[in-house]
Design a protein around this motif. Structure first.
Motif, PDB file in Angstrom:
ATOM      1  N   ILE A   1      41.209  31.256  35.427  1.00  0.00           N
ATOM      2  CA  ILE A   1      41.890  32.142  36.375  1.00  0.00           C
ATOM      3  C   ILE A   1      41.171  33.485  36.451  1.00  0.00           C
ATOM      4  CG2 ILE A   1      44.033  33.404  36.804  1.00  0.00           C
ATOM      5  CD1 ILE A   1      45.516  30.996  35.593  1.00  0.00           C
ATOM      6  N   THR A   2      40.737  34.004  35.304  1.00  0.00           N
ATOM      7  CA  THR A   2      40.015  35.278  35.274  1.00  0.00           C
ATOM      8  C   THR A   2      38.708  35.181  36.056  1.00  0.00           C
ATOM      9  OG1 THR A   2      40.962  35.721  33.095  1.00  0.00           O
ATOM     10  CG2 THR A   2      39.054  37.046  33.761  1.00  0.00           C
ATOM     11  N   VAL A   3      37.986  34.091  35.866  1.00  0.00           N
ATOM     12  CA  VAL A   3      36.719  33.907  36.580  1.00  0.00           C
ATOM     13  C   VAL A   3      36.977  33.811  38.080  1.00  0.00           C
ATOM     14  CG1 VAL A   3      34.813  32.301  36.966  1.00  0.00           C
ATOM     15  CG2 VAL A   3      35.510  32.852  34.637  1.00  0.00           C
TER      16      VAL A   3
ATOM     17  N   ALA B   1      32.034  42.098  50.972  1.00  0.00           N
ATOM     18  CA  ALA B   1      32.378  42.101  52.397  1.00  0.00           C
ATOM     19  C   ALA B   1      32.658  43.520  52.878  1.00  0.00           C
ATOM     20  CB  ALA B   1      33.588  41.207  52.640  1.00  0.00           C
ATOM     21  N   ALA B   2      33.372  44.305  52.075  1.00  0.00           N
ATOM     22  CA  ALA B   2      33.654  45.700  52.455  1.00  0.00           C
ATOM     23  C   ALA B   2      32.361  46.505  52.546  1.00  0.00           C
ATOM     24  CB  ALA B   2      34.610  46.337  51.449  1.00  0.00           C
TER      25      ALA B   2
ATOM     26  N   VAL C   1      35.512  36.444  40.866  1.00  0.00           N
ATOM     27  CA  VAL C   1      34.688  35.975  41.986  1.00  0.00           C
ATOM     28  C   VAL C   1      35.306  36.426  43.318  1.00  0.00           C
ATOM     29  CG1 VAL C   1      33.933  33.904  43.231  1.00  0.00           C
ATOM     30  CG2 VAL C   1      33.676  34.026  40.750  1.00  0.00           C
ATOM     31  N   ILE C   2      36.620  36.315  43.449  1.00  0.00           N
ATOM     32  CA  ILE C   2      37.285  36.743  44.687  1.00  0.00           C
ATOM     33  C   ILE C   2      37.118  38.247  44.891  1.00  0.00           C
ATOM     34  CG2 ILE C   2      39.543  37.027  45.780  1.00  0.00           C
ATOM     35  CD1 ILE C   2      40.317  34.307  44.571  1.00  0.00           C
ATOM     36  N   MET C   3      37.278  39.026  43.832  1.00  0.00           N
ATOM     37  CA  MET C   3      37.102  40.479  43.941  1.00  0.00           C
ATOM     38  C   MET C   3      35.668  40.830  44.318  1.00  0.00           C
ATOM     39  SD  MET C   3      39.445  41.848  40.767  1.00  0.00           S
ATOM     40  CE  MET C   3      38.734  43.466  40.840  1.00  0.00           C
TER      41      MET C   3
END
Length: 59
Positions: free
Chosen positions: A5-7, A19-20, A11-13
């Motif tokens: 879950i941490t990984v 993208a920002a 990755v999502i962050m």
């Protein structure tokens, strides 16, 4: 399970931050950048305009 879950969250962050960053750079390139004239150049342009105006008024 916690490591997975941490990984996934990391990755999502990372994708969101990338993208920002990409959107900010893209917006920066789309802005038309201008440079203000130096005070001397601005004065010279005003003087030239006055001389031109004087010439056209005398005719």
């Amino acid at each position: 399970m916690v490591i997975t879950i941490t990984v996934i969250v990391v990755v999502i962050m990372t994708i969101v931050i990338a993208a920002a960053f990409g959107m900010a750079v893209s917006k920066g390139y789309s802005v038309k950048h201008t440079v203000d004239p130096l005070p001397e150049e601005q004065h010279n342009e005003a003087t030239e305009k006055e001389v031109t105006d004087e010439r056209t008024e005398q005719k």
